[in-house]
Design an enzyme around this catalytic site. Structure first.
Site, short mmCIF file in Angstrom:
data_model
loop_
_atom_site.label_atom_id
_atom_site.label_comp_id
_atom_site.label_asym_id
_atom_site.label_seq_id
_atom_site.Cartn_x
_atom_site.Cartn_y
_atom_site.Cartn_z
N LYS A 79 0.93 -1.28 0.23
CA LYS A 79 0.12 -0.20 -0.17
C LYS A 79 1.58 1.24 -0.01
CE LYS A 79 -4.21 0.79 0.59
NZ LYS A 79 -5.80 -0.02 0.36
N GLY A 175 -25.47 2.74 2.74
CA GLY A 175 -24.21 3.14 1.46
C GLY A 175 -24.86 3.09 0.35
N VAL A 179 -21.20 0.58 -5.05
CA VAL A 179 -21.07 -0.83 -4.37
C VAL A 179 -22.54 -0.91 -4.03
CG1 VAL A 179 -20.02 -2.40 -3.06
CG2 VAL A 179 -18.89 -1.71 -3.85
P1 NAD Z 1 -19.05 5.45 -2.82
O1 NAD Z 1 -18.44 6.20 -2.34
O2 NAD Z 1 -19.28 5.13 -4.27
O3 NAD Z 1 -20.39 5.04 -1.68
C1 NAD Z 1 -20.10 5.86 -0.78
C2 NAD Z 1 -21.54 5.82 -0.24
O4 NAD Z 1 -21.94 5.94 1.37
C3 NAD Z 1 -21.95 7.60 -1.09
O5 NAD Z 1 -23.49 6.84 -1.76
C4 NAD Z 1 -21.80 8.18 0.65
O6 NAD Z 1 -22.84 8.63 0.33
C5 NAD Z 1 -22.76 6.92 1.68
N1 NAD Z 1 -22.55 7.75 2.84
C6 NAD Z 1 -20.98 7.93 3.32
N2 NAD Z 1 -21.34 7.84 5.00
C7 NAD Z 1 -22.63 7.34 5.31
C8 NAD Z 1 -22.36 7.11 6.33
N3 NAD Z 1 -22.45 7.35 7.74
N4 NAD Z 1 -24.17 6.07 6.59
C9 NAD Z 1 -24.72 5.96 5.34
N5 NAD Z 1 -24.08 6.33 3.92
C10 NAD Z 1 -22.94 6.69 4.05
O7 NAD Z 1 -17.93 3.84 -2.55
P2 NAD Z 1 -18.23 2.08 -2.62
O8 NAD Z 1 -17.68 1.87 -4.66
O9 NAD Z 1 -19.41 2.03 -3.23
O10 NAD Z 1 -17.64 1.72 -1.97
C11 NAD Z 1 -17.97 1.40 -0.58
C12 NAD Z 1 -17.13 0.12 0.65
O11 NAD Z 1 -16.72 0.11 -0.32
C13 NAD Z 1 -16.46 1.83 0.57
O12 NAD Z 1 -16.36 1.65 2.20
C14 NAD Z 1 -15.41 0.78 0.04
O13 NAD Z 1 -13.49 0.84 0.78
C15 NAD Z 1 -15.60 -0.98 0.41
N6 NAD Z 1 -15.42 -1.42 -1.21
C16 NAD Z 1 -14.99 -0.63 -2.19
C17 NAD Z 1 -15.13 -1.97 -3.68
C18 NAD Z 1 -15.39 -1.53 -4.89
O14 NAD Z 1 -14.95 -2.09 -5.96
N7 NAD Z 1 -15.91 0.30 -5.17
C19 NAD Z 1 -14.36 -2.53 -2.97
C20 NAD Z 1 -13.49 -2.76 -2.01
C21 NAD Z 1 -14.32 -2.19 -0.52
#
Ligand code: NAD
Length: 348
Positions: A79, A175, A179
């Protein structure tokens, strides 16, 4: 103090980089390359102190070793952090950073993370080939992550209810980002009763209107009665305060660091709640960047993500056999893979 911090988790190498012209200050941590080159995102963040940046990169790179090993990918854990936050970001800075990554000779391969995306990876790619997640990478990795989470939820349901079918199951998705939205749609297709929550009210409204899901206010999420709670927003949602309030049988979602502390895995088990370790169930993102790195296809990534359910089932069974938490079983499985590879590589 720095050597103590690096030695604590057995990191192979930690490199500090600076560039006068662009003001670059970065740290790349290679935790373990037993299974292959270390791969992990570059986080752009305005840390309060350099110690905090080092602590974060050490913690995150160590976690990547376990994630790659448990996902059966030929990758190690690494990382990097670029200090300074989004206001320091520029193509020139990421090009300088790309030259730094290149000097690691492929022992560290970088990708996207908090505050970095395809644009930054494109700048890095001008200077090194050891980068994935560029704009020419595989399409829509989040949908692949969501698919893996979906399979993981099915595996948990199978274990808890005796059937993997999610038809009629109440699933709460916290969220509705990349995802969460893809997951909610797949759950609906499987006949689940989906409720969503997000601090962004517009996103929730869109899903309610277009998909007919239910919704719950962000502050009420942990009190909402459901079968499956799928955190797909932020880390630390399972903590001392939320734990006694959770009213679900399963916690399984995409968010990283779902547990505020490791001990919360045992606390969930004590409450009879099955917890799918985050790094096992959300590995679809890593799988996708691995396929890009290896020159594979989106189909190959999807097929690997499809197997997340089976992997999780095996870990749930191992946990039961050993009287351990599923998180302990996942860590032990990753450590077994590392030990096996080291043994095979050792001179006789
Ligand atoms: P994203 O930024 O597209 O979506 C996150 C959503 O969470 C947003 O809509 C935001 O408004 C909402 N949010 C933030 N704080 C919040 C709260 N307190 N209560 C409710 N909603 C809240 O992110 P993503 O890419 O969809 O990823 C979501 C999670 O999954 C993250 O923790 C990320 O690290 C993890 N993740 C994502 C991937 C990927 O492929 N995108 C892979 C592994 C892990």
């Amino acid at each position: 103090m720095v050597f103590d911090a690096i030695g604590e988790r057995g990191h192979e190498q930690v490199s500090y980089f600076t560039d006068d012209e662009t003001g670059l200050r970065a740290i790349a941590a290679i935790h373990d390359t037993t299974l292959g080159p270390s791969l992990g995102g570059t986080r752009l963040y305005d840390y309060e102190t350099e110690e905090e940046a080092l602590h974060d990169v050490l913690r995150l790179s160590h976690a990547m070793t376990y994630k790659a090993a448990a996902t059966e990918l030929p990758l190690g854990g690494g990382k990097a952090v670029v200090l300074g936050g989004p206001e320091v970001a520029s193509p020139a800075l990421f090009q300088a950073y790309g030259r730094a990554v290149d000097r690691l000779g492929g022992r560290y391969v970088t990708s996207v993370d908090v505050n970095t995306g395809a644009a930054e990876m494109d700048a890095i790619a001008e200077e090194t080939e050891h980068v994935v997640g560029t704009s020419s990478g595989l399409e829509n990795p989040s949908a692949i992550t969501a698919h893996g989470v979906f399979r993981g939820i099915e595996a948990c349901a199978e274990h808890v209810y005796g059937s993997a079918s999610l038809d009629g199951r109440r699933v709460l998705v916290q969220g509705t980002g990349k995802v969460g939205t893809a997951l909610a749609k797949q759950l609906l297709e499987a006949g689940a009763e989906v409720t969503v929550s997000d601090v962004d009210a517009d996103r929730v409204e869109r899903l309610v209107e277009t998909q007919g899901v239910g919704s719950v206010a962000p502050e009420a999420v942990v009190d909402e009665e459901c079968d499956v709670f799928a955190p797909c927003a932020i880390g630390g949602v399972v903590n001392d305060e939320s734990l006694p309030r959770l009213s679900c049988d399963i916690v399984a979602g995409a968010a990283n660091n779902v547990l505020a502390e490791r001990r919360h895995a045992a606390a969930l088990a004590d409450r009879g709640i099955l917890y799918a370790p985050d790094y096992v169930i959300n590995a679809g993102g890593l799988i996708t960047v691995y396929e890009e790195y290896a020159g594979g296809t989106r189909e190959a990534a999807l097929e690997k993500a499809d197997r997340i359910g089976d992997r999780l089932s095996a870990l749930i069974e191992r946990a039961e056999d050993e009287g351990a938490t599923v998180l302990d079983a996942a860590d032990a499985y990753a450590e077994d893979r590392l030990a096996e590879k080291r043994e095979r590589a050792a001179p006789v």
